[in-house]
Design a protein around this motif. Structure first.
Motif, PDB file in Angstrom:
ATOM      1  N   GLY A  52      13.997  26.477 -70.795  1.00 20.74           N
ATOM      2  CA  GLY A  52      13.700  27.592 -71.788  1.00 20.74           C
ATOM      3  C   GLY A  52      15.014  27.414 -72.720  1.00 20.74           C
ATOM      4  N   LEU A  53      15.667  26.327 -72.471  1.00 19.75           N
ATOM      5  CA  LEU A  53      16.936  26.445 -73.416  1.00 19.75           C
ATOM      6  C   LEU A  53      16.674  25.402 -74.660  1.00 19.75           C
ATOM      7  CD1 LEU A  53      19.988  26.304 -71.076  1.00 19.75           C
ATOM      8  CD2 LEU A  53      19.249  28.158 -72.296  1.00 19.75           C
ATOM      9  N   VAL A  54      15.644  24.585 -74.770  1.00 19.94           N
ATOM     10  CA  VAL A  54      15.502  23.625 -75.725  1.00 19.94           C
ATOM     11  C   VAL A  54      13.987  23.838 -76.245  1.00 19.94           C
ATOM     12  CG1 VAL A  54      17.200  22.132 -74.753  1.00 19.94           C
ATOM     13  CG2 VAL A  54      14.763  21.741 -73.918  1.00 19.94           C
ATOM     14  N   ASP A  55      13.974  23.248 -77.311  1.00 19.23           N
ATOM     15  CA  ASP A  55      12.713  23.305 -78.032  1.00 19.23           C
ATOM     16  C   ASP A  55      12.084  21.875 -78.457  1.00 19.23           C
ATOM     17  OD1 ASP A  55      12.747  26.291 -78.529  1.00 19.23           O
ATOM     18  OD2 ASP A  55      14.334  25.730 -80.116  1.00 19.23           O
ATOM     19  N   ALA A  56      13.168  20.957 -78.219  1.00 18.28           N
ATOM     20  CA  ALA A  56      12.910  19.417 -78.393  1.00 18.28           C
ATOM     21  C   ALA A  56      13.839  18.704 -77.581  1.00 18.28           C
ATOM     22  CB  ALA A  56      12.936  19.290 -80.129  1.00 18.28           C
ATOM     23  N   ILE A  57      13.586  17.262 -77.695  1.00 19.24           N
ATOM     24  CA  ILE A  57      14.580  16.542 -77.237  1.00 19.24           C
ATOM     25  C   ILE A  57      14.538  15.149 -78.011  1.00 19.24           C
ATOM     26  CG2 ILE A  57      14.130  17.036 -74.819  1.00 19.24           C
ATOM     27  CD1 ILE A  57      12.355  14.566 -74.424  1.00 19.24           C
ATOM     28  N   VAL A  58      15.928  14.883 -77.627  1.00 21.10           N
ATOM     29  CA  VAL A  58      16.415  13.249 -78.075  1.00 21.10           C
ATOM     30  C   VAL A  58      16.273  12.497 -77.053  1.00 21.10           C
ATOM     31  CG1 VAL A  58      18.068  11.873 -79.336  1.00 21.10           C
ATOM     32  CG2 VAL A  58      17.379  14.317 -80.276  1.00 21.10           C
ATOM     33  N   VAL A  59      15.404  11.351 -77.027  1.00 25.98           N
ATOM     34  CA  VAL A  59      15.586  10.266 -75.832  1.00 25.98           C
ATOM     35  C   VAL A  59      16.508   9.248 -76.032  1.00 25.98           C
ATOM     36  CG1 VAL A  59      14.096   9.024 -74.195  1.00 25.98           C
ATOM     37  CG2 VAL A  59      13.410  11.263 -75.005  1.00 25.98           C
ATOM     38  N   ASN A  60      17.542   9.346 -75.536  1.00 24.77           N
ATOM     39  CA  ASN A  60      18.818   8.209 -75.776  1.00 24.77           C
ATOM     40  C   ASN A  60      18.994   7.401 -74.291  1.00 24.77           C
ATOM     41  OD1 ASN A  60      21.029   6.794 -76.898  1.00 24.77           O
ATOM     42  ND2 ASN A  60      22.266   8.407 -76.483  1.00 24.77           N
ATOM     43  N   THR A  61      17.943   6.688 -73.954  1.00 20.32           N
ATOM     44  CA  THR A  61      18.205   6.320 -72.587  1.00 20.32           C
ATOM     45  C   THR A  61      17.837   4.741 -72.239  1.00 20.32           C
ATOM     46  OG1 THR A  61      15.855   6.872 -71.924  1.00 20.32           O
ATOM     47  CG2 THR A  61      17.499   8.353 -71.521  1.00 20.32           C
ATOM     48  N   PRO A  62      17.764   4.244 -71.299  1.00 22.48           N
ATOM     49  CA  PRO A  62      17.253   2.920 -71.279  1.00 22.48           C
ATOM     50  C   PRO A  62      15.598   2.883 -71.567  1.00 22.48           C
ATOM     51  CG  PRO A  62      18.488   3.120 -69.383  1.00 22.48           C
ATOM     52  CD  PRO A  62      18.474   4.507 -70.243  1.00 22.48           C
ATOM     53  N   HIS A  63      15.185   1.650 -72.222  1.00 25.49           N
ATOM     54  CA  HIS A  63      13.990   1.646 -72.824  1.00 25.49           C
ATOM     55  C   HIS A  63      12.897   1.977 -71.909  1.00 25.49           C
ATOM     56  CE1 HIS A  63      16.273  -1.557 -75.228  1.00 25.49           C
ATOM     57  NE2 HIS A  63      16.744  -0.561 -75.577  1.00 25.49           N
ATOM     58  N   ALA A  64      12.844   1.378 -70.622  1.00 24.62           N
ATOM     59  CA  ALA A  64      11.647   1.690 -69.901  1.00 24.62           C
ATOM     60  C   ALA A  64      11.544   2.781 -69.272  1.00 24.62           C
ATOM     61  CB  ALA A  64      11.907   0.677 -68.609  1.00 24.62           C
ATOM     62  N   LEU A  65      12.475   3.845 -69.476  1.00 25.98           N
ATOM     63  CA  LEU A  65      12.425   5.258 -69.217  1.00 25.98           C
ATOM     64  C   LEU A  65      11.912   6.188 -70.382  1.00 25.98           C
ATOM     65  CD1 LEU A  65      16.083   5.930 -67.454  1.00 25.98           C
ATOM     66  CD2 LEU A  65      13.612   5.220 -66.544  1.00 25.98           C
ATOM     67  N   HIS A  66      11.454   5.476 -71.333  1.00 27.07           N
ATOM     68  CA  HIS A  66      10.958   6.369 -72.685  1.00 27.07           C
ATOM     69  C   HIS A  66       9.687   6.868 -72.185  1.00 27.07           C
ATOM     70  CE1 HIS A  66      13.678   3.966 -75.773  1.00 27.07           C
ATOM     71  NE2 HIS A  66      14.459   4.756 -74.959  1.00 27.07           N
ATOM     72  N   LEU A  67       8.788   6.099 -71.703  1.00 27.46           N
ATOM     73  CA  LEU A  67       7.442   6.583 -71.381  1.00 27.46           C
ATOM     74  C   LEU A  67       7.552   7.826 -70.693  1.00 27.46           C
ATOM     75  CD1 LEU A  67       4.374   6.477 -71.609  1.00 27.46           C
ATOM     76  CD2 LEU A  67       4.359   4.946 -69.341  1.00 27.46           C
ATOM     77  N   PRO A  68       7.975   8.028 -69.433  1.00 27.17           N
ATOM     78  CA  PRO A  68       7.974   9.178 -68.870  1.00 27.17           C
ATOM     79  C   PRO A  68       8.444  10.408 -69.260  1.00 27.17           C
ATOM     80  CG  PRO A  68       9.312   7.589 -67.589  1.00 27.17           C
ATOM     81  CD  PRO A  68       8.714   6.901 -68.617  1.00 27.17           C
ATOM     82  N   MET A  69       9.719   9.920 -69.924  1.00 27.40           N
ATOM     83  CA  MET A  69      10.704  11.170 -70.575  1.00 27.40           C
ATOM     84  C   MET A  69       9.654  11.829 -71.871  1.00 27.40           C
ATOM     85  SD  MET A  69      14.289   9.745 -70.264  1.00 27.40           S
ATOM     86  CE  MET A  69      15.109   9.776 -68.735  1.00 27.40           C
ATOM     87  N   VAL A  70       9.241  10.980 -72.532  1.00 28.08           N
ATOM     88  CA  VAL A  70       8.108  11.428 -73.671  1.00 28.08           C
ATOM     89  C   VAL A  70       7.026  12.175 -73.198  1.00 28.08           C
ATOM     90  CG1 VAL A  70       7.032  10.828 -75.804  1.00 28.08           C
ATOM     91  CG2 VAL A  70       9.225   9.661 -75.160  1.00 28.08           C
ATOM     92  N   THR A  71       6.370  11.624 -72.317  1.00 26.25           N
ATOM     93  CA  THR A  71       4.957  12.429 -71.853  1.00 26.25           C
ATOM     94  C   THR A  71       5.445  13.411 -71.050  1.00 26.25           C
ATOM     95  OG1 THR A  71       5.032  10.884 -69.824  1.00 26.25           O
ATOM     96  CG2 THR A  71       3.878  10.049 -71.721  1.00 26.25           C
ATOM     97  N   ASP A  72       6.311  13.612 -70.248  1.00 31.74           N
ATOM     98  CA  ASP A  72       7.057  14.979 -69.573  1.00 31.74           C
ATOM     99  C   ASP A  72       7.421  15.925 -70.680  1.00 31.74           C
ATOM    100  OD1 ASP A  72       6.314  13.716 -67.056  1.00 31.74           O
ATOM    101  OD2 ASP A  72       8.554  13.320 -66.562  1.00 31.74           O
ATOM    102  N   ALA A  73       7.866  15.346 -71.840  1.00 27.41           N
ATOM    103  CA  ALA A  73       8.407  16.345 -72.699  1.00 27.41           C
ATOM    104  C   ALA A  73       6.938  17.133 -73.398  1.00 27.41           C
ATOM    105  CB  ALA A  73       9.188  15.765 -73.779  1.00 27.41           C
ATOM    106  N   ALA A  74       6.265  16.316 -73.800  1.00 31.57           N
ATOM    107  CA  ALA A  74       4.882  16.656 -74.288  1.00 31.57           C
ATOM    108  C   ALA A  74       4.262  17.677 -73.510  1.00 31.57           C
ATOM    109  CB  ALA A  74       4.157  15.360 -74.447  1.00 31.57           C
ATOM    110  N   ALA A  75       4.160  17.208 -72.242  1.00 35.85           N
ATOM    111  CA  ALA A  75       3.605  18.268 -71.141  1.00 35.85           C
ATOM    112  C   ALA A  75       4.184  19.450 -71.091  1.00 35.85           C
ATOM    113  CB  ALA A  75       3.574  17.653 -69.835  1.00 35.85           C
ATOM    114  N   ALA A  76       5.550  19.647 -71.544  1.00 35.93           N
ATOM    115  CA  ALA A  76       6.407  20.943 -71.608  1.00 35.93           C
ATOM    116  C   ALA A  76       6.279  21.406 -72.977  1.00 35.93           C
ATOM    117  CB  ALA A  76       7.813  20.511 -71.304  1.00 35.93           C
ATOM    118  N   GLY A  77       5.588  21.062 -73.967  1.00 36.25           N
ATOM    119  CA  GLY A  77       5.492  21.394 -75.032  1.00 36.25           C
ATOM    120  C   GLY A  77       6.645  21.276 -76.080  1.00 36.25           C
TER     121      GLY A  77
END
Length: 332
Positions: free
Chosen positions: A61-86
């Motif tokens: 509940g501390l964030v409204d958005a994220i910046v993904v600054n990780t290894p390239h192959a991890l972008h997919l799960p981190m982006v889709t999980d963020a979307a699922a969390a709104g």
């Protein structure tokens, strides 16, 4: 808007300073498996909470958005999980390591009603913007050719280990450094690529390529040549754009220089704060997209960069020219 920073290495400090420079945004939390790196970044952001699992940060509940600054192959799960969390998402380039992943990320964010932008920082670099403004003024006429030469260092130990993993990085110098070159060459060339011919070199006993050349033909007839060379005698980051009535160079170390009919002039001198100002402008663009605006870097453009990286690897492996689909992704 409160931003959760996933990944405390590489360019994390630029993202933190960007948030601190703008009104209406702040870093709300930091996530990294490296506790030392995470704590350092969290302190720089004003002592914000630290997480080892990004999903816990999503649920905090501390964030409204994220910046993904990780290894390239991890972008997919981190982006889709963020979307699922709104949560809205700014993901660093390359967008992903496959076109399927790019499309899944776009689809997830569209269905969740959250913003998605891709961090192609070249669009915000002051030397590139000065060159783009000059060309857009019409003084030089149409662009007819683009040449890009970028040095890098892919010797083992020169960067984090994951950069040398094909599974985690998606490749080597071409997807990482070449991704910047493809981005800016397409931007200045003003079209989509229809043909790709590439070659790669594997030096220093690495799993991934350390050097590469890419030749593109754009759908508007503009020819593009890109060279990425590891550990050369001199560093280079030079974009050269040939126009009908002049030639312009954009280089973060040398500035923006144009030559017309034998006479050269400096369009813009480099400044110490140029890289940080680019990240701040990129963050401002993200905020604008969250508010409903159009992104400076269209998602289709970011996807096309990934498409061309993949086509370059195929061209190198098969030693032939690869034709690129003219069809744009419907999801973007």
């Amino acid at each position: 808007m409160r931003i959760g920073l996933i990944g405390a290495g590489a360019v994390a400090d630029f993202h933190i300073s960007a948030a601190q420079a703008l009104e209406g945004v702040e870093i709300g939390a930091v996530c990294d498996l490296d506790e030392t790196a995470a704590s350092r970044a969290a302190d720089a952001a004003g002592g914000v909470p630290v997480y080892a699992d990004y999903r816990d940060m999503h649920a905090s509940g501390l964030v409204d958005a994220i910046v993904v600054n990780t290894p390239h192959a991890l972008h997919l799960p981190m982006v889709t999980d963020a979307a699922a969390a709104g949560l809205h998402v700014l993901v660093e380039k390359p967008m992903a390591t496959s076109l399927a992943d790019c499309d899944a990320m776009v689809r997830a964010c569209q269905e969740a009603g959250v913003a998605l932008t891709v961090g192609h920082i070249q669009h915000f670099m002051p030397d590139k913007r000065a060159a783009r403004e000059l060309i857009d003024s019409g003084e030089l006429g149409d662009v007819v050719m683009v040449r890009d030469y970028r040095s890098t260092d892919y010797r083992p130990g020169s960067r984090s280990d994951w950069f040398f993993s094909k599974q985690m990085a998606g490749g080597g110098a071409l997807i990482n450094i070449g991704g910047h070159c493809l981005d800016r060459c397409l931007w200045f060339g003003g079209g989509r690529a229809t043909e790709v011919f590439a070659s790669t070199a594997h030096r220093f006993d690495t799993e991934v390529e350390t050097d590469g050349n890419i030749a593109l033909r754009l759908d508007n007839g503009v020819g593009v040549s890109i060279s990425v060379v590891s550990d050369p005698p001199q560093k280079s980051d030079t974009l050269l754009v040939v126009c009908e009535r002049g030639v312009v160079i954009a280089d973060p170390r040398r500035g923006t220089i144009v030559q017309v009919d034998g006479i050269s002039r400096v369009v813009r001198e480099p400044q110490p704060e140029d890289i940080q100002s680019a990240f701040t402008a990129q963050m401002a663009d993200f905020l604008s997209v969250v508010a409903g605006g159009e992104p400076e870097v269209p998602l289709e453009h970011a996807r096309h960069v990934v498409e061309l990286v993949i086509s370059s690897y195929r061209s190198s492996a098969e030693k032939r020219t690869i034709e690129v689909s003219r069809q744009r992704a419907t999801a973007c």
